[in-house]
Write a protein that holds these residues in place. Structure first.
Motif, PDB file in Angstrom:
ATOM      1  N   VAL A  48      40.946  39.715  33.638  1.00 35.54           N
ATOM      2  CA  VAL A  48      42.276  40.305  33.465  1.00 35.54           C
ATOM      3  C   VAL A  48      42.790  40.049  32.054  1.00 35.54           C
ATOM      4  N   THR A 106      36.854  34.025  37.621  1.00 40.36           N
ATOM      5  CA  THR A 106      36.197  35.157  36.962  1.00 40.36           C
ATOM      6  C   THR A 106      37.147  36.338  36.826  1.00 40.36           C
ATOM      7  N   GLU A 107      37.907  36.592  37.885  1.00 45.04           N
ATOM      8  CA  GLU A 107      38.876  37.685  37.846  1.00 45.04           C
ATOM      9  C   GLU A 107      39.993  37.391  36.854  1.00 45.04           C
ATOM     10  N   GLU A 153      35.336  32.907  42.057  1.00 49.73           N
ATOM     11  CA  GLU A 153      35.636  34.339  42.009  1.00 49.73           C
ATOM     12  C   GLU A 153      37.019  34.574  41.415  1.00 49.73           C
ATOM     13  N   ASP A 154      37.978  33.738  41.794  1.00 49.00           N
ATOM     14  CA  ASP A 154      39.337  33.885  41.253  1.00 49.00           C
ATOM     15  C   ASP A 154      39.366  33.636  39.755  1.00 49.00           C
TER      16      ASP A 154
END
Length: 348
Positions: A23, A18-19, A15-16
């Motif tokens: 960004v 992907t974020e 998840e990190d």
């Protein structure tokens, strides 16, 4: 099952991650339209974009915490590189982060020392010579005309050059801030490592450069595909979109396969280089060689899809074609990396 066995076959992102990619995708899309890329072509460098990128922490994230960085993995960096390549960003981020990571491994960036923060935060640009055959004498450095420091191999030494005057930019097909650099002609020279261990340390930096350049080429190919598909969907012949013709749709489908296969190969190479560098050491070179070949082929096809419009100087496809052919040449002949793949594979 050992703790890494699953990740050897799983290319999904956390998840990190992907974020993180989202960004930087948003950052580059908003701050680096094609107009910015075109405007930077005479020098190969957009200083304003570089300062904005560094302000996001894109350079410090690449360093280990012991060197004052955020300890990002090579997989994380590959996600940033993919988005950089997608927009053809005219910044020397790949060269810089590979060089400063090498400096950190050699103990040349201890936190709190003079110049360490300037280098880590990108206020001073560090270039790297990614050529396999560059061990002595004058050579072309991809970021040489904008670099405050240049890290390279000089014989059996790893040295940092700090030219008093930046060398002049050399015109090149990849629109990079390339320059000729002669180590013997630079007075400010620091030997960072020497002896039998030095080549291995430098080879690690070159592998990281190959992985991140391959990642940038994945983004380049993906965007090239999007440009070609949008054109093919809206261009008609005999009453139907040209995208329905097999001579168009099949090559575009092949490019889509290149994007997915290349992305998986890059992430696999990045993961092994980060966590198990002695296992399948040929992956970094293999990813670079594959994307170097396929990016040029994909970009050429995108130009052909648009016919005469594709080769116009204002065409996006022509800009991607130039970088697809030029960026890999910063490391010299990609064939040298192909030979390295064979040599490494023969040892196993």
């Amino acid at each position: 099952m050992d703790r890494y066995e699953l990740r050897r076959q799983d290319y999904s992102l956390s998840e990190d991650q992907t974020e993180l990619q989202a960004v930087y995708a948003k950052f580059f899309k908003s701050r680096c339209p094609l107009e910015v890329v075109r405007a930077a072509e005479p020098t190969g460098f957009d200083k304003n974009l570089w300062e904005q990128l560094c302000a996001t922490g894109a350079t410090t994230m690449a360093l280990p915490e012991t060197a004052g960085g955020d300890g990002a993995t090579l997989v994380d960096l590959a996600l940033v590189a993919e988005e950089l390549g997608r927009v053809l960003a005219p910044v020397p981020w790949i060269d810089h982060v590979c060089a400063v990571r090498l400096l950190a491994r050699l103990g040349a960036l201890p936190p709190g020392t003079d110049g360490a923060a300037e280098v880590a935060e990108g206020r001073q640009v560090v270039a790297l010579d990614p050529r396999l055959d560059s061990t002595a004498g004058r050579r072309l450095i991809a970021s040489g005309s904008v670099a405050d420091h240049i890290v390279l191999r000089d014989g059996d030494d790893i040295v940092r050059l700090s030219p008093a005057t930046r060398p002049a930019q050399v015109d090149n097909i990849g629109r990079m801030p390339m320059a000729w650099v002669d180590p013997a002609a630079v007075d400010q020279r620091t030997v960072l490592a020497t002896g039998s261990a030095a080549p291995a340390d430098y080879e690690r930096a070159l592998d990281e450069w190959r992985v991140l350049t391959a990642a940038a080429l994945v983004g380049l190919v993906d965007e090239t595909l999007r440009v070609a598909v949008e054109f093919a969907k809206n261009r008609y012949t005999m009453g139907v979109p040209i995208s329905t013709l097999q001579g168009i749709s099949h090559p575009l489908a092949n490019i889509a396969i290149v994007v997915q296969g290349g992305r998986n190969l890059v992430r696999r190479a990045a993961w092994f280089l980060e966590y198990e560098p002695d296992v399948q050491p040929e992956l970094a070179s293999a990813a670079f060689v594959y994307l170097a070949e396929e990016a040029a082929r994909a970009a050429t096809m995108a130009v052909h899809v648009q016919g005469g419009l594709g080769v116009a100087t204002e065409s996006a496809a022509s800009a991607y074609l130039l970088r697809a052919r030029g960026w890999p040449l910063a490391a010299g002949d990609p064939g040298a990396s192909a030979v390295r793949v064979a040599e490494l594979a023969a040892r196993t």
